[in-house]
Design a protein around this motif. Structure first.
Motif, PDB file in Angstrom:
ATOM      1  N   GLU A  44     -73.788 -55.338 -26.761  1.00 51.32           N
ATOM      2  CA  GLU A  44     -73.577 -54.545 -27.973  1.00 51.32           C
ATOM      3  C   GLU A  44     -72.187 -54.772 -28.548  1.00 51.32           C
ATOM      4  O   GLU A  44     -72.013 -54.802 -29.777  1.00 51.32           O
ATOM      5  N   THR A  69     -72.431 -58.193 -30.407  1.00 50.42           N
ATOM      6  CA  THR A  69     -73.348 -58.310 -31.548  1.00 50.42           C
ATOM      7  C   THR A  69     -73.077 -57.301 -32.666  1.00 50.42           C
ATOM      8  O   THR A  69     -73.622 -57.435 -33.761  1.00 50.42           O
ATOM      9  N   LEU A  70     -72.230 -56.312 -32.423  1.00 54.88           N
ATOM     10  CA  LEU A  70     -72.017 -55.256 -33.415  1.00 54.88           C
ATOM     11  C   LEU A  70     -71.501 -55.807 -34.746  1.00 54.88           C
ATOM     12  O   LEU A  70     -72.097 -55.568 -35.802  1.00 54.88           O
ATOM     13  N   THR A  80     -73.861 -58.321 -36.781  1.00 59.68           N
ATOM     14  CA  THR A  80     -74.996 -57.676 -37.450  1.00 59.68           C
ATOM     15  C   THR A  80     -74.554 -56.770 -38.589  1.00 59.68           C
ATOM     16  O   THR A  80     -75.220 -56.683 -39.626  1.00 59.68           O
ATOM     17  N   LYS A 130     -74.149 -59.496 -41.424  1.00 58.38           N
ATOM     18  CA  LYS A 130     -75.561 -59.204 -41.736  1.00 58.38           C
ATOM     19  C   LYS A 130     -76.521 -60.185 -41.048  1.00 58.38           C
ATOM     20  O   LYS A 130     -77.585 -60.513 -41.583  1.00 58.38           O
ATOM     21  N   GLN A 131     -76.153 -60.641 -39.850  1.00 63.03           N
ATOM     22  CA  GLN A 131     -77.051 -61.498 -39.090  1.00 63.03           C
ATOM     23  C   GLN A 131     -78.243 -60.693 -38.583  1.00 63.03           C
ATOM     24  O   GLN A 131     -78.089 -59.529 -38.199  1.00 63.03           O
ATOM     25  N   PRO A 132     -79.419 -61.281 -38.549  1.00 66.40           N
ATOM     26  CA  PRO A 132     -80.547 -60.619 -37.880  1.00 66.40           C
ATOM     27  C   PRO A 132     -80.200 -60.366 -36.413  1.00 66.40           C
ATOM     28  O   PRO A 132     -79.497 -61.167 -35.786  1.00 66.40           O
ATOM     29  N   LYS A 133     -80.695 -59.259 -35.878  1.00 61.99           N
ATOM     30  CA  LYS A 133     -80.342 -58.870 -34.513  1.00 61.99           C
ATOM     31  C   LYS A 133     -80.699 -59.969 -33.504  1.00 61.99           C
ATOM     32  O   LYS A 133     -79.901 -60.272 -32.603  1.00 61.99           O
ATOM     33  N   ASN A 134     -81.874 -60.572 -33.641  1.00 58.53           N
ATOM     34  CA  ASN A 134     -82.277 -61.592 -32.667  1.00 58.53           C
ATOM     35  C   ASN A 134     -81.367 -62.817 -32.725  1.00 58.53           C
ATOM     36  O   ASN A 134     -81.072 -63.436 -31.700  1.00 58.53           O
ATOM     37  N   GLU A 135     -80.886 -63.150 -33.918  1.00 58.28           N
ATOM     38  CA  GLU A 135     -79.959 -64.276 -34.055  1.00 58.28           C
ATOM     39  C   GLU A 135     -78.616 -63.968 -33.405  1.00 58.28           C
ATOM     40  O   GLU A 135     -78.028 -64.809 -32.722  1.00 58.28           O
ATOM     41  N   ALA A 136     -78.137 -62.732 -33.621  1.00 53.45           N
ATOM     42  CA  ALA A 136     -76.860 -62.321 -33.037  1.00 53.45           C
ATOM     43  C   ALA A 136     -76.944 -62.277 -31.511  1.00 53.45           C
ATOM     44  O   ALA A 136     -76.005 -62.685 -30.810  1.00 53.45           O
ATOM     45  N   VAL A 137     -78.060 -61.784 -30.990  1.00 54.73           N
ATOM     46  CA  VAL A 137     -78.240 -61.723 -29.535  1.00 54.73           C
ATOM     47  C   VAL A 137     -78.297 -63.129 -28.941  1.00 54.73           C
ATOM     48  O   VAL A 137     -77.693 -63.406 -27.892  1.00 54.73           O
TER      49      VAL A 137
END
Length: 215
Positions: free
Chosen positions: A94, A97-98, A101, A105-112
């Protein structure tokens, strides 16, 4: 390439930075070295947008930018703080990725996915679900590096990267910084440790206290 030109900063009647100029070349490491009171932390804070200089110019690849700006063209500097500044209530994943995202504005799956890649590169593949209090000092620092890199900065800055760690981790820090350089990460390091700086630096900028200066 980062260029800082004619940077000046005072606090009240105390001059901290007086017409400072520096260049950080692409894919290289610049170390700013000096004793306490030399103004090196103030210099770093101006470069990273945490302090406002009285005057001076910042250029990235020849184009002016504002370290305190919020536009995409201004978000070019990443920083690893001396005390890491991780959010204690967020897991490692977290923490990393905070900002991507929320700010990029990255998609969550991309950031993870990117966070997992960074953790693997830094030897932390199994630590994503842990919290900062469950990590050693060296692990916290690597998480802080991953968090900064997740924002895709053009320059990664460090404030005294060895001072908050056990002395026997000094070489580990050097190895991480040199490994990132091999991966094409341009870096600026503020440190009081000249031996450490000479081990990792392509270029050294030695600063000395002004008569009325303070760090």
């Amino acid at each position: 390439m980062l260029e800082v030109k004619n940077l000046k900063k005072s606090f009240g009647n105390r001059v901290i930075l007086d017409d400072v100029n520096l260049t950080v070349k692409d894919d290289e490491i610049l170390c700013i070295v000096g004793p306490s009171g030399a103004g090196k932390t103030t210099l770093l804070r101006c470069i990273t947008g945490l302090d406002t200089p009285d005057s001076g110019e910042f250029l990235m690849d020849g184009k002016p930018f504002d370290p305190q700006g919020t536009g995409a063209s201004d978000r070019v500097i990443g920083v690893v703080f001396q005390d890491f500044n991780l959010f204690p209530n967020l897991s490692v994943m977290e923490n990393i990725t905070l900002a991507p995202t929320m700010v990029l504005k990255q998609p969550k799956n991309e950031a993870v996915k990117k966070a997992q890649e960074l953790l693997a590169e830094l030897g932390l593949s199994t630590k994503g679900n842990l919290y900062p209090w469950q990590l050693s000092g060296g692990q916290k620092q690597r998480v802080a590096i991953a968090r900064a890199l997740a924002m895709k900065p053009k320059i990664l800055c460090y404030d005294e990267p060895t001072s908050a760690l056990d002395p026997n981790l000094r070489q580990d820090v050097a190895n991480i910084i040199l490994s990132l350089k091999k991966g094409g990460v341009t870096q600026l390091v503020v440190t009081h440790d000249l031996d450490f700086a000479e081990e990792i630096a392509d270029d050294l900028l030695k600063v000395n206290p002004l008569d009325q200066g303070q760090d």
